[in-house]
Motif scaffolding. Structure first.
Motif, PDB file in Angstrom:
ATOM      1  N   ILE A  11     -15.785   9.286   3.461  1.00  0.00           N
ATOM      2  CA  ILE A  11     -16.454   8.947   2.208  1.00  0.00           C
ATOM      3  C   ILE A  11     -17.839   9.581   2.166  1.00  0.00           C
ATOM      4  CG2 ILE A  11     -15.205   6.791   1.779  1.00  0.00           C
ATOM      5  CD1 ILE A  11     -17.340   5.275   3.165  1.00  0.00           C
ATOM      6  N   ASP A  12     -18.340   9.784   0.949  1.00  0.00           N
ATOM      7  CA  ASP A  12     -19.637  10.425   0.798  1.00  0.00           C
ATOM      8  C   ASP A  12     -20.757   9.388   0.814  1.00  0.00           C
ATOM      9  OD1 ASP A  12     -19.733   9.228  -1.728  1.00  0.00           O
ATOM     10  OD2 ASP A  12     -19.135  11.057  -2.784  1.00  0.00           O
ATOM     11  N   GLY A  13     -21.976   9.843   0.566  1.00  0.00           N
ATOM     12  CA  GLY A  13     -23.132   8.955   0.634  1.00  0.00           C
ATOM     13  C   GLY A  13     -23.147   7.877  -0.423  1.00  0.00           C
ATOM     14  N   ARG A  14     -22.343   8.021  -1.478  1.00  0.00           N
ATOM     15  CA  ARG A  14     -22.257   7.009  -2.530  1.00  0.00           C
ATOM     16  C   ARG A  14     -21.132   6.019  -2.280  1.00  0.00           C
ATOM     17  NH1 ARG A  14     -21.017  10.311  -7.532  1.00  0.00           N
ATOM     18  NH2 ARG A  14     -19.676  11.296  -5.979  1.00  0.00           N
ATOM     19  N   GLY A  15     -20.407   6.224  -1.161  1.00  0.00           N
ATOM     20  CA  GLY A  15     -19.299   5.344  -0.848  1.00  0.00           C
ATOM     21  C   GLY A  15     -17.998   5.724  -1.522  1.00  0.00           C
ATOM     22  N   ARG A  16     -17.909   6.952  -2.053  1.00  0.00           N
ATOM     23  CA  ARG A  16     -16.698   7.409  -2.728  1.00  0.00           C
ATOM     24  C   ARG A  16     -15.873   8.304  -1.808  1.00  0.00           C
ATOM     25  NH1 ARG A  16     -14.236   4.995  -5.598  1.00  0.00           N
ATOM     26  NH2 ARG A  16     -13.262   6.828  -6.547  1.00  0.00           N
ATOM     27  N   PRO A  17     -14.547   8.260  -1.923  1.00  0.00           N
ATOM     28  CA  PRO A  17     -13.700   9.090  -1.064  1.00  0.00           C
ATOM     29  C   PRO A  17     -13.952  10.582  -1.265  1.00  0.00           C
ATOM     30  CG  PRO A  17     -12.405   7.390  -2.183  1.00  0.00           C
ATOM     31  CD  PRO A  17     -13.763   7.376  -2.816  1.00  0.00           C
ATOM     32  N   VAL A  18     -13.961  11.317  -0.168  1.00  0.00           N
ATOM     33  CA  VAL A  18     -14.085  12.764  -0.215  1.00  0.00           C
ATOM     34  C   VAL A  18     -12.700  13.407  -0.330  1.00  0.00           C
ATOM     35  CG1 VAL A  18     -14.822  14.800   1.086  1.00  0.00           C
ATOM     36  CG2 VAL A  18     -16.234  12.741   1.079  1.00  0.00           C
ATOM     37  N   ARG A  19     -11.717  12.759   0.234  1.00  0.00           N
ATOM     38  CA  ARG A  19     -10.326  13.191   0.165  1.00  0.00           C
ATOM     39  C   ARG A  19      -9.452  11.953   0.354  1.00  0.00           C
ATOM     40  NH1 ARG A  19      -6.757  13.854   3.573  1.00  0.00           N
ATOM     41  NH2 ARG A  19      -6.206  16.065   3.208  1.00  0.00           N
ATOM     42  N   ALA A  20      -8.161  12.132   0.239  1.00  0.00           N
ATOM     43  CA  ALA A  20      -7.253  11.019   0.511  1.00  0.00           C
ATOM     44  C   ALA A  20      -7.395  10.581   1.962  1.00  0.00           C
ATOM     45  CB  ALA A  20      -5.818  11.442   0.229  1.00  0.00           C
ATOM     46  N   ALA A  21      -7.225   9.298   2.214  1.00  0.00           N
ATOM     47  CA  ALA A  21      -7.285   8.795   3.577  1.00  0.00           C
ATOM     48  C   ALA A  21      -6.112   9.334   4.386  1.00  0.00           C
ATOM     49  CB  ALA A  21      -7.242   7.271   3.574  1.00  0.00           C
ATOM     50  N   ILE A  22      -6.381   9.672   5.638  1.00  0.00           N
ATOM     51  CA  ILE A  22      -5.335  10.098   6.567  1.00  0.00           C
ATOM     52  C   ILE A  22      -5.037   8.907   7.473  1.00  0.00           C
ATOM     53  CG2 ILE A  22      -4.678  11.754   8.338  1.00  0.00           C
ATOM     54  CD1 ILE A  22      -6.867  13.621   7.260  1.00  0.00           C
ATOM     55  N   VAL A  23      -3.817   8.416   7.458  1.00  0.00           N
ATOM     56  CA  VAL A  23      -3.499   7.214   8.228  1.00  0.00           C
ATOM     57  C   VAL A  23      -3.050   7.587   9.637  1.00  0.00           C
ATOM     58  CG1 VAL A  23      -2.889   5.999   6.116  1.00  0.00           C
ATOM     59  CG2 VAL A  23      -1.102   7.069   7.480  1.00  0.00           C
ATOM     60  N   ALA A  24      -2.980   6.593  10.504  1.00  0.00           N
ATOM     61  CA  ALA A  24      -2.757   6.825  11.928  1.00  0.00           C
ATOM     62  C   ALA A  24      -1.371   7.382  12.239  1.00  0.00           C
ATOM     63  CB  ALA A  24      -2.987   5.530  12.707  1.00  0.00           C
ATOM     64  N   MET A  25      -0.433   7.288  11.309  1.00  0.00           N
ATOM     65  CA  MET A  25       0.907   7.840  11.535  1.00  0.00           C
ATOM     66  C   MET A  25       0.952   9.352  11.341  1.00  0.00           C
ATOM     67  SD  MET A  25       3.271   4.949   9.686  1.00  0.00           S
ATOM     68  CE  MET A  25       2.280   4.870   8.182  1.00  0.00           C
ATOM     69  N   ASP A  26      -0.135   9.931  10.840  1.00  0.00           N
ATOM     70  CA  ASP A  26      -0.204  11.360  10.547  1.00  0.00           C
ATOM     71  C   ASP A  26      -0.131  12.183  11.840  1.00  0.00           C
ATOM     72  OD1 ASP A  26      -1.344  13.126   7.988  1.00  0.00           O
ATOM     73  OD2 ASP A  26      -1.821  13.987   9.950  1.00  0.00           O
ATOM     74  N   LEU A  58       0.843  -1.188   0.000  1.00  0.00           N
ATOM     75  CA  LEU A  58       0.000   0.000   0.000  1.00  0.00           C
ATOM     76  C   LEU A  58       0.881   1.241   0.000  1.00  0.00           C
ATOM     77  CD1 LEU A  58      -2.714  -1.008   2.620  1.00  0.00           C
ATOM     78  CD2 LEU A  58      -3.143  -0.399   0.246  1.00  0.00           C
ATOM     79  N   PRO A  59       0.883   2.009  -1.061  1.00  0.00           N
ATOM     80  CA  PRO A  59       1.737   3.205  -1.095  1.00  0.00           C
ATOM     81  C   PRO A  59       1.222   4.296  -0.168  1.00  0.00           C
ATOM     82  CG  PRO A  59       0.361   3.091  -3.054  1.00  0.00           C
ATOM     83  CD  PRO A  59       0.149   1.805  -2.312  1.00  0.00           C
ATOM     84  N   LEU A  60       2.142   5.026   0.431  1.00  0.00           N
ATOM     85  CA  LEU A  60       1.825   6.165   1.283  1.00  0.00           C
ATOM     86  C   LEU A  60       2.385   7.431   0.647  1.00  0.00           C
ATOM     87  CD1 LEU A  60       2.747   4.674   4.778  1.00  0.00           C
ATOM     88  CD2 LEU A  60       0.445   5.025   3.870  1.00  0.00           C
ATOM     89  N   SER A  61       1.760   8.563   0.932  1.00  0.00           N
ATOM     90  CA  SER A  61       2.254   9.840   0.430  1.00  0.00           C
ATOM     91  C   SER A  61       2.389  10.823   1.591  1.00  0.00           C
ATOM     92  CB  SER A  61       1.315  10.415  -0.635  1.00  0.00           C
ATOM     93  OG  SER A  61       0.051  10.728  -0.075  1.00  0.00           O
ATOM     94  N   THR A  62       3.301  11.751   1.472  1.00  0.00           N
ATOM     95  CA  THR A  62       3.505  12.799   2.475  1.00  0.00           C
ATOM     96  C   THR A  62       3.492  14.151   1.760  1.00  0.00           C
ATOM     97  OG1 THR A  62       5.899  12.502   2.269  1.00  0.00           O
ATOM     98  CG2 THR A  62       4.799  11.329   4.066  1.00  0.00           C
ATOM     99  N   PRO A  63       2.306  14.652   1.441  1.00  0.00           N
ATOM    100  CA  PRO A  63       2.216  15.907   0.682  1.00  0.00           C
ATOM    101  C   PRO A  63       2.744  17.120   1.433  1.00  0.00           C
ATOM    102  CG  PRO A  63       0.049  15.202   1.433  1.00  0.00           C
ATOM    103  CD  PRO A  63       0.979  14.073   1.725  1.00  0.00           C
ATOM    104  N   HIS A  64       2.769  17.043   2.758  1.00  0.00           N
ATOM    105  CA  HIS A  64       3.322  18.112   3.592  1.00  0.00           C
ATOM    106  C   HIS A  64       4.077  17.471   4.753  1.00  0.00           C
ATOM    107  CE1 HIS A  64       0.891  21.111   1.468  1.00  0.00           C
ATOM    108  NE2 HIS A  64      -0.149  20.296   1.613  1.00  0.00           N
ATOM    109  N   PRO A  65       4.979  18.178   5.378  1.00  0.00           N
ATOM    110  CA  PRO A  65       5.656  17.621   6.552  1.00  0.00           C
ATOM    111  C   PRO A  65       4.652  17.182   7.618  1.00  0.00           C
ATOM    112  CG  PRO A  65       6.757  19.625   5.830  1.00  0.00           C
ATOM    113  CD  PRO A  65       5.503  19.517   5.014  1.00  0.00           C
TER     114      PRO A  65
END
Length: 216
Positions: A90-105, A35-42
């Motif tokens: 996620i929205d009412g249709r089950g689609r992501p509203v934004r990227a998931a924020i993981v617990a390491m954030d 599962l790839p992770l991203s760090t768009p900001h520090p």
């Protein structure tokens, strides 16, 4: 073909694993995906929710392919486990509203600094036996209310453990100071609508489904 196998799927922070077990508990086949992770900001750690689904699909497909043709029809039950905390909006249709924020954030650490020494902190400890940390849903929801309010306006569910159960977030809008108390309320948990029909269909086919998470 007799149904005598159990498929276990574990969606972790960095790897999703699928393992097929026989009736004695012996591992018959395995599959996994990164599962790839991203760090768009520090101090931010996120992932694409569609990648989460694709990785799970690939791990299961690889596991069944390793087991051999037709083995999937011998699966009697599916056990699902996923990491807790973070925030999957996620929205009412089950689609992501934004990227998931993981617990390491760690972006919500300033929220915790404000909560320490206040009733929010003591109520959280009394209700849950622990206090929030930066990657917990309570702190992240409060952070979103301040910095990405659009996400809370569009979100219908906060998906926990990534499988099967979600939490409604409507009541949290404009109620940042009570976020942790509301999140720990016993009646706050409801089935994820898009998952429930899938689980019901599997049950009608004779499969037993276990949804497991590693958080209280």
């Amino acid at each position: 073909m007799a149904r005598e196998l159990v498929l276990g799927v574990d969606a972790g922070h960095t790897v999703t694993k699928a393992v097929l077990f026989d009736a004695t508990g012996r591992a018959v086949a395995r599959g996994s995906g990164t599962l790839p992770l991203s760090t768009p900001h520090p101090r931010w750690v996120e992932r694409d929710m569609d990648d989460v689904w694709r990785t799970a699909h690939q791990a299961i497909a690889d596991c069944l392919a390793q087991a051999g043709p037709g083995v999937g029809r011998s699966v009697a039950a599916v056990g699902l486990a996923g990491h807790g905390d973070g925030l999957y909006a996620i929205d009412g249709r089950g689609r992501p509203v934004r990227a998931a924020i993981v617990a390491m954030d760690m972006r919500a650490e300033p929220v915790l600094e404000e909560w320490r020494g206040t009733p929010v902190w003591s109520q959280a400890l009394e209700l849950s036996g622990t206090v929030p940390f930066a990657g917990s849903p309570a702190a992240l929801l409060a952070w979103l209310a301040r910095h990405e309010h659009r996400v809370l306006q569009e979100a219908r569910w906060h998906h926990r453990a990534m499988w099967g159960w979600s939490q409604q977030v409507d009541f949290l809008r404009g109620a940042e100071e009570t976020a942790y108390r509301e999140l720990t309320a016993p009646d706050a948990w409801i089935p994820y609508p898009d998952t429930e029909p899938v689980l019901r269909a599997l049950h009608e086919r004779g499969l037993r489904i276990a949804i497991v998470s590693d958080f209280a």
